[in-house]
Design an enzyme around this catalytic site. Structure first.
Site, PDB file in Angstrom:
ATOM      1  N   ASP A  98      -1.049  11.847  13.324  1.00 46.75           N
ATOM      2  CA  ASP A  98      -0.055  11.000  13.057  1.00 46.75           C
ATOM      3  C   ASP A  98      -0.358   9.553  13.950  1.00 46.75           C
ATOM      4  OD1 ASP A  98       1.146  12.619  11.778  1.00 46.75           O
ATOM      5  OD2 ASP A  98       3.236  12.472  12.610  1.00 46.75           O
ATOM      6  N   ARG A 148      -4.600   8.321   6.308  1.00 46.92           N
ATOM      7  CA  ARG A 148      -3.389   8.286   5.649  1.00 46.92           C
ATOM      8  C   ARG A 148      -2.741   7.042   5.822  1.00 46.92           C
ATOM      9  NH1 ARG A 148      -0.092  12.533   7.969  1.00 46.92           N
ATOM     10  NH2 ARG A 148       0.807  10.834   9.675  1.00 46.92           N
TER      11      ARG A 148
HETATM   12  C1  LIG Z   1       3.544  11.471   4.265  1.00 45.79           C
HETATM   13  C2  LIG Z   1       4.060  10.549   5.319  1.00 45.79           C
HETATM   14  C3  LIG Z   1       3.528  10.162   6.785  1.00 45.79           C
HETATM   15  C4  LIG Z   1       4.013   9.429   7.396  1.00 45.79           C
HETATM   16  N1  LIG Z   1       3.461   9.138   8.824  1.00 45.79           N
HETATM   17  C5  LIG Z   1       3.846   8.144   9.527  1.00 45.79           C
HETATM   18  C6  LIG Z   1       3.258   8.292  10.823  1.00 45.79           C
HETATM   19  O1  LIG Z   1       2.445   8.812  11.428  1.00 45.79           O
HETATM   20  N2  LIG Z   1       3.481   6.883  11.635  1.00 45.79           N
HETATM   21  C7  LIG Z   1       4.432   6.130  11.222  1.00 45.79           C
HETATM   22  O2  LIG Z   1       4.695   5.039  11.851  1.00 45.79           O
HETATM   23  N3  LIG Z   1       5.039   6.474   9.812  1.00 45.79           N
HETATM   24  C8  LIG Z   1       4.655   7.307   9.306  1.00 45.79           C
HETATM   25  N4  LIG Z   1       5.264   7.443   7.991  1.00 45.79           N
HETATM   26  C9  LIG Z   1       6.482   6.531   7.621  1.00 45.79           C
HETATM   27  C10 LIG Z   1       6.140   5.254   7.139  1.00 45.79           C
HETATM   28  O3  LIG Z   1       5.726   4.466   8.079  1.00 45.79           O
HETATM   29  C11 LIG Z   1       7.212   4.638   6.487  1.00 45.79           C
HETATM   30  O4  LIG Z   1       8.330   4.099   7.526  1.00 45.79           O
HETATM   31  C12 LIG Z   1       8.193   5.359   5.559  1.00 45.79           C
HETATM   32  O5  LIG Z   1       7.394   6.080   4.631  1.00 45.79           O
HETATM   33  C13 LIG Z   1       8.846   4.461   4.484  1.00 45.79           C
HETATM   34  O6  LIG Z   1       8.118   3.490   3.737  1.00 45.79           O
HETATM   35  P1  LIG Z   1       7.524   3.641   2.197  1.00 45.79           P
HETATM   36  O7  LIG Z   1       6.244   3.426   2.253  1.00 45.79           O
HETATM   37  O8  LIG Z   1       8.247   4.816   1.855  1.00 45.79           O
HETATM   38  O9  LIG Z   1       8.210   2.211   1.850  1.00 45.79           O
HETATM   39  P2  LIG Z   1       9.744   1.574   1.345  1.00 45.79           P
HETATM   40  O10 LIG Z   1       9.341   0.334   0.791  1.00 45.79           O
HETATM   41  O11 LIG Z   1      10.140   1.540   2.819  1.00 45.79           O
HETATM   42  O12 LIG Z   1      10.480   2.524   0.578  1.00 45.79           O
HETATM   43  C14 LIG Z   1      10.245   2.416  -0.811  1.00 45.79           C
HETATM   44  C15 LIG Z   1      11.274   3.225  -1.336  1.00 45.79           C
HETATM   45  O13 LIG Z   1      11.338   4.632  -0.946  1.00 45.79           O
HETATM   46  C16 LIG Z   1      12.607   5.447  -0.642  1.00 45.79           C
HETATM   47  N5  LIG Z   1      12.696   5.522   0.614  1.00 45.79           N
HETATM   48  C17 LIG Z   1      11.705   5.135   1.742  1.00 45.79           C
HETATM   49  N6  LIG Z   1      11.956   5.816   2.928  1.00 45.79           N
HETATM   50  C18 LIG Z   1      13.315   6.412   2.616  1.00 45.79           C
HETATM   51  C19 LIG Z   1      14.067   7.228   3.558  1.00 45.79           C
HETATM   52  N7  LIG Z   1      13.821   7.469   4.777  1.00 45.79           N
HETATM   53  N8  LIG Z   1      15.310   8.001   2.799  1.00 45.79           N
HETATM   54  C20 LIG Z   1      15.327   7.779   1.325  1.00 45.79           C
HETATM   55  N9  LIG Z   1      14.668   6.998   0.647  1.00 45.79           N
HETATM   56  C21 LIG Z   1      13.616   6.524   1.228  1.00 45.79           C
HETATM   57  C22 LIG Z   1      13.631   4.037  -1.090  1.00 45.79           C
HETATM   58  O14 LIG Z   1      14.009   4.314  -2.240  1.00 45.79           O
HETATM   59  C23 LIG Z   1      13.015   2.878  -0.917  1.00 45.79           C
HETATM   60  O15 LIG Z   1      13.306   1.641  -1.534  1.00 45.79           O
HETATM   61  C24 LIG Z   1       5.135   8.514   7.028  1.00 45.79           C
HETATM   62  C25 LIG Z   1       5.537   8.683   5.754  1.00 45.79           C
HETATM   63  C26 LIG Z   1       4.985   9.292   4.887  1.00 45.79           C
HETATM   64  C27 LIG Z   1       5.364   9.431   3.349  1.00 45.79           C
END
Ligand SMILES: Cc1cc2nc3c(=O)[nH]c(=O)nc-3n(C[C@H](O)[C@H](O)[C@H](O)COP(=O)(O)OP(=O)(O)OC[C@H]3O[C@@H](n4cnc5c(N)ncnc54)[C@H](O)[C@@H]3O)c2cc1C
Length: 273
Positions: A98, A148
């Protein structure tokens, strides 16, 4: 979260496997402050890798370097990641690292470089919101690494990270194209996002390049967009669900709330009703 213990996480991984979804498991926790804690986390992940093999699951493991003692002793942390990567290779799975706050990125990529030089099936997360990420992506791809890509979950100053979501979204797709240009079945590239419009653009770009499906995947969090996860997998996209477990859930929970303001209202309403 399906539960606080690793058994619940692996049970959930088994259910996902039965419907064609892969998984990644991660123990909640970060920033340990003693060698003993860091060593215990490494020993725990080693047991998790054995359990994945014993159950025959298509499950990867993801770790946070501060959970493995990065703040305590970088050499100890590197030794642990090397040991886990070697163990993951013998169990036929893949280890992910991560990415945490921006001040950990240099150290994380340095550890990743040392581990990747020995073990091919190790990937690292990069955050599209950081201004430095295009250069970091080139460096990781130059090592033959797997990335990732996520948008980024921490509060960062504007000189370090894009303040506007639209800028992060645009940066994400540019970085995604570069990753797909480098993707091969031996060098998996991963898109960690629930942004379905973005996933469609990534999929269209991969299709235009006639990339084999095994060279890229979409990873989403447990419980978010579950129906869409299954629909994507049914359409031939490799999908993995990231399953967290453990008792140290508070910082993780706050990050999940911050990602979507509607979640805060959901929690407030459930507390007052
Ligand atoms: C597999 C995976 C690994 C990750 N690892 C890391 C990491 O190592 N370091 C790091 O900084 N971040 C990590 N993240 C978190 C990432 O940085 C984002 O904060 C998170 O994924 C929300 O962004 P999004 O790309 O889904 O897009 P967004 O534009 O934020 O969301 C798109 C849509 O997805 C849905 N959604 C998004 N988040 C949520 C939620 N929490 N609850 C409900 N619905 C939601 C909503 O409908 C939203 O409109 C990870 C995320 C994933 C999926």
């Amino acid at each position: 979260m399906p539960g606080e213990d690793v058994g619940s996480a692996l049970d959930a991984a088994g259910s996902f496997a039965s419907v064609g979804l892969g998984s990644v498991v991660t123990a909640l926790g970060e920033r340990v402050s003693t060698r003993e804690e860091a060593e215990a986390v490494c020993a725990h992940y080693s047991e998790v890798l054995d359990a994945i093999r014993a159950r025959g699951l298509p499950t990867h493991v993801s770790v946070k370097l501060t959970h493995l003692g990065l703040d305590v002793d970088r050499a100890l942390c590197t030794k642990s990641v090397l040991a886990l990567a070697a163990h993951a290779a013998t169990t036929g799975t893949m280890l992910w690292i991560d990415i945490e706050e921006s001040h950990y990125v240099d150290a994380t990529l340095a550890v990743y470089g040392q581990v990747r030089a020995v073990h091919p099936r190790v990937g690292v997360c990069l955050q599209a919101y950081l201004r430095r990420t295009p250069a970091d992506l080139e460096s990781v791809l130059g090592m033959g690494g797997s990335v990732r890509l996520v948008k980024g979950a921490y509060r960062e100053p504007p000189e370090v990270a894009f303040p506007k979501k639209s800028e992060t979204d645009a940066a994400y797709f540019t970085l995604a194209q570069r990753m797909l240009d480098a993707a091969t079945p031996d060098r998996l590239q991963v898109f960690g996002t629930h942004d379905l419009a973005l996933v469609e653009r990534v999929k269209a770009y991969a299709t235009s390049k006639r990339l084999p499906n095994k060279s890229w995947e979409v990873h989403m969090l447990y419980g978010i967009r579950s129906a869409e996860q299954r629909a994507l997998a049914a359409n031939g996209v490799g999908v993995r669900v990231l399953i967290s477990y453990g008792t140290h859930w508070f910082p993780w929970y706050v990050r999940r709330l911050a990602e979507r303001p509607a979640n805060v209202w959901f929690v407030v309403k459930s507390l007052v009703s």
